[in-house]
Each structure stands twice: as structure tokens, then as C-alpha cells.
Design a protein around this motif. Structure first.
Motif, mmCIF file in Angstrom:
data_model
loop_
_atom_site.group_PDB
_atom_site.id
_atom_site.type_symbol
_atom_site.label_atom_id
_atom_site.label_comp_id
_atom_site.label_asym_id
_atom_site.label_seq_id
_atom_site.Cartn_x
_atom_site.Cartn_y
_atom_site.Cartn_z
ATOM 1 N N LYS A 13 0.955 -1.014 0.435
ATOM 2 C CA LYS A 13 -0.093 0.336 0.268
ATOM 3 C C LYS A 13 0.644 1.470 -0.050
ATOM 4 C CE LYS A 13 -3.742 2.133 2.185
ATOM 5 N NZ LYS A 13 -4.840 2.157 3.759
ATOM 6 N N ASP A 14 1.502 1.231 0.795
ATOM 7 C CA ASP A 14 2.954 2.519 0.600
ATOM 8 C C ASP A 14 3.351 2.739 -0.716
ATOM 9 O OD1 ASP A 14 1.884 2.996 3.275
ATOM 10 O OD2 ASP A 14 3.609 2.452 4.342
ATOM 11 N N SER A 15 3.976 2.072 -1.117
ATOM 12 C CA SER A 15 4.488 1.904 -2.325
ATOM 13 C C SER A 15 3.979 1.966 -3.502
ATOM 14 C CB SER A 15 5.323 0.747 -2.377
ATOM 15 O OG SER A 15 6.539 -0.088 -1.732
ATOM 16 N N MET A 16 2.533 1.467 -3.724
ATOM 17 C CA MET A 16 1.662 2.069 -4.685
ATOM 18 C C MET A 16 1.417 3.664 -4.182
ATOM 19 S SD MET A 16 -0.721 -1.148 -4.984
ATOM 20 C CE MET A 16 -0.116 -3.238 -5.734
ATOM 21 N N GLY A 17 1.321 4.257 -2.997
ATOM 22 C CA GLY A 17 1.234 5.858 -2.830
ATOM 23 C C GLY A 17 1.804 6.217 -3.003
ATOM 24 N N ILE A 131 3.256 -0.040 -10.482
ATOM 25 C CA ILE A 131 2.206 -0.251 -9.310
ATOM 26 C C ILE A 131 1.882 -2.300 -9.826
ATOM 27 C CG2 ILE A 131 -0.436 -0.593 -8.841
ATOM 28 C CD1 ILE A 131 0.481 2.001 -8.276
ATOM 29 N N ARG A 132 1.986 -2.454 -10.801
ATOM 30 C CA ARG A 132 2.129 -3.831 -11.358
ATOM 31 C C ARG A 132 3.101 -4.750 -10.693
ATOM 32 N NH1 ARG A 132 0.896 -1.949 -16.711
ATOM 33 N NH2 ARG A 132 -1.784 -1.823 -16.441
ATOM 34 N N ASN A 133 4.487 -4.109 -10.463
ATOM 35 C CA ASN A 133 5.420 -4.667 -10.108
ATOM 36 C C ASN A 133 5.437 -4.730 -8.884
ATOM 37 O OD1 ASN A 133 6.142 -4.833 -12.556
ATOM 38 N ND2 ASN A 133 7.323 -3.518 -12.582
ATOM 39 N N ILE A 134 4.708 -3.829 -7.929
ATOM 40 C CA ILE A 134 4.584 -4.144 -7.042
ATOM 41 C C ILE A 134 4.087 -4.550 -5.775
ATOM 42 C CG2 ILE A 134 3.340 -3.079 -4.601
ATOM 43 C CD1 ILE A 134 4.721 -0.314 -5.933
ATOM 44 N N ARG A 135 2.247 -5.379 -7.064
ATOM 45 C CA ARG A 135 2.161 -6.836 -7.065
ATOM 46 C C ARG A 135 2.648 -7.516 -7.033
ATOM 47 N NH1 ARG A 135 -3.150 -6.881 -11.802
ATOM 48 N NH2 ARG A 135 -0.893 -7.385 -12.523
ATOM 49 N N ARG A 136 3.622 -8.101 -7.660
ATOM 50 C CA ARG A 136 3.591 -8.647 -8.428
ATOM 51 C C ARG A 136 4.555 -9.406 -7.261
ATOM 52 N NH1 ARG A 136 8.564 -9.720 -9.601
ATOM 53 N NH2 ARG A 136 8.421 -7.283 -10.926
ATOM 54 N N GLU A 137 5.367 -8.423 -6.935
ATOM 55 C CA GLU A 137 6.395 -8.605 -5.405
ATOM 56 C C GLU A 137 5.712 -9.111 -4.423
ATOM 57 O OE1 GLU A 137 8.572 -4.742 -5.252
ATOM 58 O OE2 GLU A 137 9.811 -5.606 -6.827
ATOM 59 N N ALA A 138 4.594 -8.291 -4.036
ATOM 60 C CA ALA A 138 3.698 -9.214 -3.125
ATOM 61 C C ALA A 138 2.697 -10.645 -2.939
ATOM 62 C CB ALA A 138 2.603 -7.910 -2.470
ATOM 63 N N ASN A 139 3.081 -10.215 -4.008
ATOM 64 C CA ASN A 139 1.689 -12.066 -3.834
ATOM 65 C C ASN A 139 3.019 -13.072 -3.831
ATOM 66 O OD1 ASN A 139 -0.421 -11.560 -4.461
ATOM 67 N ND2 ASN A 139 -0.192 -10.808 -6.704
ATOM 68 N N GLU A 140 4.457 -12.573 -4.988
ATOM 69 C CA GLU A 140 5.477 -13.966 -4.374
ATOM 70 C C GLU A 140 5.838 -14.048 -2.882
ATOM 71 O OE1 GLU A 140 8.541 -11.814 -6.281
ATOM 72 O OE2 GLU A 140 8.086 -12.584 -8.490
ATOM 73 N N ASP A 141 5.250 -12.493 -2.284
ATOM 74 C CA ASP A 141 6.038 -12.985 -0.661
ATOM 75 C C ASP A 141 5.412 -13.631 0.280
ATOM 76 O OD1 ASP A 141 8.610 -11.167 -1.406
ATOM 77 O OD2 ASP A 141 7.320 -9.095 -0.394
ATOM 78 N N LEU A 142 3.635 -13.713 -0.735
ATOM 79 C CA LEU A 142 2.615 -14.548 -0.233
ATOM 80 C C LEU A 142 2.936 -16.008 -0.260
ATOM 81 C CD1 LEU A 142 -0.353 -11.968 -0.786
ATOM 82 C CD2 LEU A 142 0.471 -12.502 1.154
ATOM 83 N N THR A 169 -7.247 0.114 -7.649
ATOM 84 C CA THR A 169 -7.458 1.271 -7.247
ATOM 85 C C THR A 169 -6.409 2.578 -7.191
ATOM 86 O OG1 THR A 169 -8.691 0.638 -5.563
ATOM 87 C CG2 THR A 169 -7.801 2.917 -4.988
ATOM 88 N N SER A 170 -5.162 1.645 -6.887
ATOM 89 C CA SER A 170 -4.245 2.499 -7.577
ATOM 90 C C SER A 170 -4.087 2.685 -8.987
ATOM 91 C CB SER A 170 -2.700 1.666 -6.509
ATOM 92 O OG SER A 170 -2.651 1.630 -6.101
ATOM 93 N N ILE A 171 -4.710 1.753 -9.943
ATOM 94 C CA ILE A 171 -4.216 2.447 -11.086
ATOM 95 C C ILE A 171 -6.130 3.263 -12.124
ATOM 96 C CG2 ILE A 171 -4.529 0.751 -13.334
ATOM 97 C CD1 ILE A 171 -2.981 -0.797 -12.721
ATOM 98 N N GLU A 172 -6.660 3.072 -10.868
ATOM 99 C CA GLU A 172 -8.246 4.066 -10.863
ATOM 100 C C GLU A 172 -6.829 5.750 -11.006
ATOM 101 O OE1 GLU A 172 -11.189 2.687 -9.533
ATOM 102 O OE2 GLU A 172 -11.570 0.358 -10.682
#
Length: 188
Positions: A13-17, A131-142, A169-172
Motif C-alpha cells: 500500500k505504501d509503495s503504491m502510494g 504498481i503492477r510490479n509492486i503487486r507481483r512482489e507482494a504476491n511473491e511474498d505471499l 484502485t491505484s491504477i484507477e
């Protein structure tokens, strides 16, 4: 609720912000035809041997939508500021009246507006990619947490959904920011 999952989500969330804030700052430098002190944010002057932003050696005002007035705190800096503006290659021709530098911001041509919109869309796409890279990294951590068996399958799915919602939401937000800036550029 797993503390590790909250950390992963909050970090995303912070990274996307931060990615959105970075894009907004970059967009301030795009000239939309209206005078704005941020147009000079990339102008540096030699102030006693140090490259210094123009805003730290002068007061910058916009008395109207087409004029920027630069009033240096030290009158001896007028030539240096004028040179800095020329070096920055912003397409401005400042007028030195001995007290201030006055910049008349020219009206954008239709061709230049189209160029700026292309630049704008490119910057927006870069923001969306980050934003998509941040999502990918978070999903990899999960997935790592799931392999380590420190979270359940259900927790993994729930957090992936939450991260996807955050991404959407970030992309919107980026799309809205770009749309607003495009309107500003096209406004005559």
C-alpha cells in the motif's frame, strides 16, 4: 490475523502510494500552458559554487495565468538565474528589468499539446507498470509464506484479493490523474 501478512499488505500500500506521488510530482513539470512556479523546479543556479534550486535563491510568483515573476533575494543573482533558465532549455525568454525576471509563458500549439499528451500517457504507463510490479512482489511474498506453511491457503487467497483491489484502485487513481492533466493540457 497474521502479522506478516499485514506487513506485506501495508508495504504494498505504501509503495503504491509512493508510486502515485512520484507520478504527480513528475506531472507538475509538464507545462500545460498556464504559468506555474513548478515549471522552474528543474532550474539550478550557481550560488557561491553550489548548484542550488532557483526556489532557494528567489521568490517565484505567478501574478496571472501567463506570467512568472522571479524576484531574487540577492539582486546580483539576476544574471545567474537568467543563465540557469536558459541552460534548463525550457523554451522561456526571461525579461530582466533590473529588479526581477519576468517570464511570459507562451500559449501551447496544437502540435505541442499532442506531444505533451503522448509524454503524459508514457509517464502514466510507467506508473502503472510500477504498481503492477509492486503487486507481483507482494504476491511473491505471499507465496513464500504459503510455502513456509506460515499462512493458510485461505489467508493467501484473501490477501491476494486485497492486493488486487489495492492495485485496481491505484491504477484507477493514475487514470484519473492522467485524465485531469490531459484536460488541463487541452484547455485553450
Amino acid at each position: 490475523m497474521n502479522e506478516d501478512l499485514n506487513i506485506i499488505f501495508d508495504l504494498a500500500k505504501d509503495s503504491m502510494g509512493n508510486a502515485i506521488s512520484h507520478l504527480e510530482k513528475k506531472l507538475l513539470n509538464i507545462r500545460a500552458g498556464k504559468a506555474n512556479p513548478n515549471m522552474l523546479s528543474n532550474v539550478y543556479v550557481d550560488y557561491y559554487g553550489t548548484k542550488t534550486p532557483i526556489a532557494q535563491v528567489s521568490n517565484i510568483n505567478t501574478p496571472d495565468g501567463r506570467t512568472i515573476v522571479i524576484q531574487p533575494w540577492d539582486k546580483s543573482m539576476l544574471q545567474e538565474i537568467e543563465k540557469g533558465i536558459e541552460v534548463a532549455n525550457l523554451g522561456f525568454n526571461p525579461v530582466n528589468n533590473g529588479e526581477n525576471l519576468i517570464i511570459n509563458v507562451p500559449i501551447l500549439t496544437e502540435e505541442r499539446r499532442k506531444e505533451l499528451i503522448k509524454i503524459l500517457k508514457n509517464m502514466g504507463e510507467k506508473g502503472k507498470i510500477s504498481i503492477r510490479n509492486i503487486r507481483r512482489e507482494a504476491n511473491e511474498d505471499l507465496k513464500k509464506k504459503l510455502k513456509e506453511k506460515s499462512i493458510s491457503e485461505d489467508e493467501n487467497k484473501n490477501y491476494e484479493k486485497n492486493i488486487q483491489k489495492l492495485t485496481d484502485t491505484s491504477i484507477e487513481n493514475i487514470d484519473k490523474i492522467l485524465s485531469d492533466k490531459e484536460k488541463e493540457i487541452l484547455q485553450v
